[in-house]
Scaffold this active site. Structure first.
Site, PDB file in Angstrom:
ATOM      1  N   ASP A  51      19.931  21.146  25.655  1.00 39.63           N
ATOM      2  CA  ASP A  51      20.831  21.852  24.994  1.00 39.63           C
ATOM      3  C   ASP A  51      20.631  22.047  23.296  1.00 39.63           C
ATOM      4  O   ASP A  51      20.940  20.929  22.817  1.00 39.63           O
ATOM      5  CB  ASP A  51      21.922  21.668  25.182  1.00 39.63           C
ATOM      6  N   GLU A 133       4.700   6.586  -0.528  1.00 38.32           N
ATOM      7  CA  GLU A 133       4.934   5.262  -0.934  1.00 38.32           C
ATOM      8  C   GLU A 133       6.810   5.068  -0.696  1.00 38.32           C
ATOM      9  O   GLU A 133       7.648   5.359  -1.701  1.00 38.32           O
ATOM     10  CB  GLU A 133       4.724   5.073  -2.357  1.00 38.32           C
ATOM     11  N   GLU A 135      10.529   3.785  -0.428  1.00 47.78           N
ATOM     12  CA  GLU A 135      11.247   2.743  -0.724  1.00 47.78           C
ATOM     13  C   GLU A 135      12.328   2.637   0.002  1.00 47.78           C
ATOM     14  O   GLU A 135      12.879   3.676   0.571  1.00 47.78           O
ATOM     15  CB  GLU A 135      11.430   2.506  -2.325  1.00 47.78           C
ATOM     16  N   GLU A 190      10.358  -4.441  -4.458  1.00 46.97           N
ATOM     17  CA  GLU A 190      10.612  -3.547  -5.759  1.00 46.97           C
ATOM     18  C   GLU A 190      11.319  -3.958  -6.771  1.00 46.97           C
ATOM     19  O   GLU A 190      11.719  -5.216  -6.697  1.00 46.97           O
ATOM     20  CB  GLU A 190      11.036  -2.094  -5.040  1.00 46.97           C
ATOM     21  N   GLU A 197       9.067  -1.849  -0.745  1.00 51.90           N
ATOM     22  CA  GLU A 197       8.274  -0.826  -0.614  1.00 51.90           C
ATOM     23  C   GLU A 197       7.060  -1.278   0.414  1.00 51.90           C
ATOM     24  O   GLU A 197       6.690  -2.243   0.302  1.00 51.90           O
ATOM     25  CB  GLU A 197       7.615  -0.413  -1.970  1.00 51.90           C
ATOM     26  N   HIS A 246       7.303   8.460  -3.608  1.00 44.48           N
ATOM     27  CA  HIS A 246       6.158   9.234  -4.305  1.00 44.48           C
ATOM     28  C   HIS A 246       5.137   9.574  -3.545  1.00 44.48           C
ATOM     29  O   HIS A 246       4.777   8.800  -2.327  1.00 44.48           O
ATOM     30  CB  HIS A 246       5.471   7.920  -5.303  1.00 44.48           C
ATOM     31  N   ARG A 317       4.652   7.289 -16.375  1.00 44.21           N
ATOM     32  CA  ARG A 317       5.442   7.746 -15.096  1.00 44.21           C
ATOM     33  C   ARG A 317       6.755   8.412 -15.615  1.00 44.21           C
ATOM     34  O   ARG A 317       7.408   8.469 -14.517  1.00 44.21           O
ATOM     35  CB  ARG A 317       5.615   6.372 -14.598  1.00 44.21           C
ATOM     36  N   GLU A 335      -0.271  12.853  -7.942  1.00 44.74           N
ATOM     37  CA  GLU A 335       1.002  11.932  -7.259  1.00 44.74           C
ATOM     38  C   GLU A 335       2.301  12.813  -7.677  1.00 44.74           C
ATOM     39  O   GLU A 335       2.700  12.821  -8.751  1.00 44.74           O
ATOM     40  CB  GLU A 335       1.142  10.516  -7.691  1.00 44.74           C
ATOM     41  N   ARG A 337       6.089  12.586  -7.975  1.00 43.91           N
ATOM     42  CA  ARG A 337       7.051  11.212  -7.887  1.00 43.91           C
ATOM     43  C   ARG A 337       8.592  11.390  -7.676  1.00 43.91           C
ATOM     44  O   ARG A 337       9.140  10.589  -7.697  1.00 43.91           O
ATOM     45  CB  ARG A 337       6.768  10.404  -9.436  1.00 43.91           C
TER      46      ARG A 337
END
Length: 446
Positions: A51, A133, A135, A190, A197, A246, A317, A335, A337
């Protein structure tokens, strides 16, 4: 590629008692229907009906019958069952959701949304690989077994024991993931206390989305076995780093990395730059899918290593997209982020792929990289460089999504309508709520 026969043989060889047929709703919550293992052949031949009217974003009550079709490639034993000392052996199969009326894939199935994006890439001659990646935090429970925000340890970035009290938990998570076919590349503590991570090897987009959904289930299950609570909530504690996911992305064509170019300063091809241009252009709308909760925007603020500026860089970053240092034909990638682990992985990878492919189709050019720390820029500096910011609230992200035809098309009419409806209700409810912060600040002042 596994077949139904392969799965049936594995069920017999491992004395499996129950099969969990898994799928996700539009919000990314894993659902499952459990069947006795002797019903496996029927599941492959006829599908299993359920359902769908009670599943978030699926169908109306008058259209409630849906069918699950197991994907043989996703068969895996559930290792935490034996860890409890339970003699019962269970396995899981991830399923596609089918429309019982037409026999076609259900438009509201997030896995189908991603498959549609993959098909578009294949038509253009590309296959997407992705490496997440994710976390997460581990918290203590109170005397009633409810989750608290008391961190399980006081460790920091890459700390060892005794500060990192979760080494044993992470080790068991890795053991269980590997028993389910994962290739785990690294794990570590981390930045924030209680934050961790675990990175697993990149794979094609569909396998990666399946793996993210499995990863979250395994982490939570192992934490429960240790009497603690694991959460993928993006920002559970104010004043410390939040949890991101990321995501490394590359496209391959005829077995070669389409993002690689030896002669380029950054090792990126024209295809990579066009894909990057698409990601940056559609970044505001992507945010609604990749950062889908009210709490997501408590992470996307300056000062906590979360990217909020729509730019790219190879050396810092603070930008939304980073070009990792790894070079070479197998390693050239970008990447993204901004995503956090509360997102629906199928929808998130689908919109990333569509956005990048739009950049390729239109021949977009990526802007020059920003090699300075954008966090230190003034507003005038950012305006001069043409650097915009991501939406700062879920409401702003929803508005951006509603205005982006490419991302709406990536989701399809059914998913976009239901997703926007659900998230609008969530944001409206948040705006109408009264927080402890407001009570502390205003109750005795006015």
């Amino acid at each position: 590629m596994a077949t139904a026969t392969d799965v049936l043989n594995a069920i017999e060889a491992n004395d499996v008692d129950f099969l969990r047929l898994q799928f996700t709703d539009i919000l990314g919550t894993v659902k499952n229907v459990s069947i006795p293992a002797h019903q496996a052949e029927k599941a492959f031949d006829e599908g299993i009906y359920f359902d769908g009217s009670s599943i978030e974003g699926f169908v109306r009550i008058q259209e409630s019958d849906m069918r699950l079709e197991p994907d043989p490639d996703t068969f895996a034993l559930l290792p935490w069952r034996s860890r409890r000392g339970d003699d019962t052996v269970s396995a899981r199969l991830i399923c596609d959701v089918m429309n019982t009326t037409t026999g076609a894939p259900f438009a509201g199935d997030p896995r189908f949304v991603l498959k549609r994006a993959i098909a578009r890439a294949e038509e253009m001659g590309f296959e997407m690989n992705a490496g997440p990646e994710p976390e997460f935090f581990i918290f203590e429970k109170d005397e009633k077994g409810r989750a608290t925000t008391k961190t399980h340890d006081a460790g920091g970035y890459f700390d060892l024991g005794p500060k990192d009290l979760a080494q044993e938990i992470r080790a068991e998570i890795i053991y269980m993931l590997e028993s389910m076919g994962f290739e785990v590349e690294a794990s570590h503590h981390e930045v924030a206390a209680g934050q961790h991570e675990i990175d697993f090897k990149y794979d094609d987009a569909l396998t990666t989305a399946d793996n993210i959904a499995t990863f979250r289930a395994v982490v939570r299950a192992v934490a429960e076995l240790h009497g603690v609570h694991a959460t993928f909530m993006p920002k559970p504690i104010a004043g410390i780093n939040g949890s991101g996911m990321h995501t490394h992305i590359s496209l391959f064509s005829d077995g070669e990395n389409a993002f690689h170019e030896d002669s380029d300063e950054f090792g990126l091809s024209d295809t990579a730059y066009a894909f990057l241009g698409g990601i940056l252009e559609h970044a505001p709308a992507l945010t609604a899918i990749c950062n889908p909760t009210v709490n997501s925007y408590k992470r996307l603020v300056p000062g906590y290593e979360a990217p909020i500026y729509v730019a790219w860089s190879d050396v810092n970053r603070s930008a939304l997209v980073r070009k990792p240092a790894a070079r070479g034909p197998a390693s050239s990638r970008i990447e993204l982020r901004s995503p956090d682990p509360s997102c629906n992985p199928y929808l998130a990878l689908a919109v990333m792929l569509h956005a990048g492919l739009d950049g390729i189709e239109r021949g977009l050019e990526a802007p020059a990289p920003v090699r300075e720390n954008i966090y230190e820029f003034t507003e005038a500096d950012r305006v001069e460089r043409g650097i915009e910011t991501l939406p700062s609230t879920l409401g702003q992200a929803i508005t951006a999504l509603q205005a982006d035809d490419v991302v709406l098309d990536a989701l399809g009419a059914h998913v976009s309508e239901k997703f926007i409806q659900a998230k609008t209700q969530e944001y409206t409810g948040y705006l109408a709520s009264v927080s402890p912060w407001e009570l502390e600040r205003y109750l005795e002042t006015f």
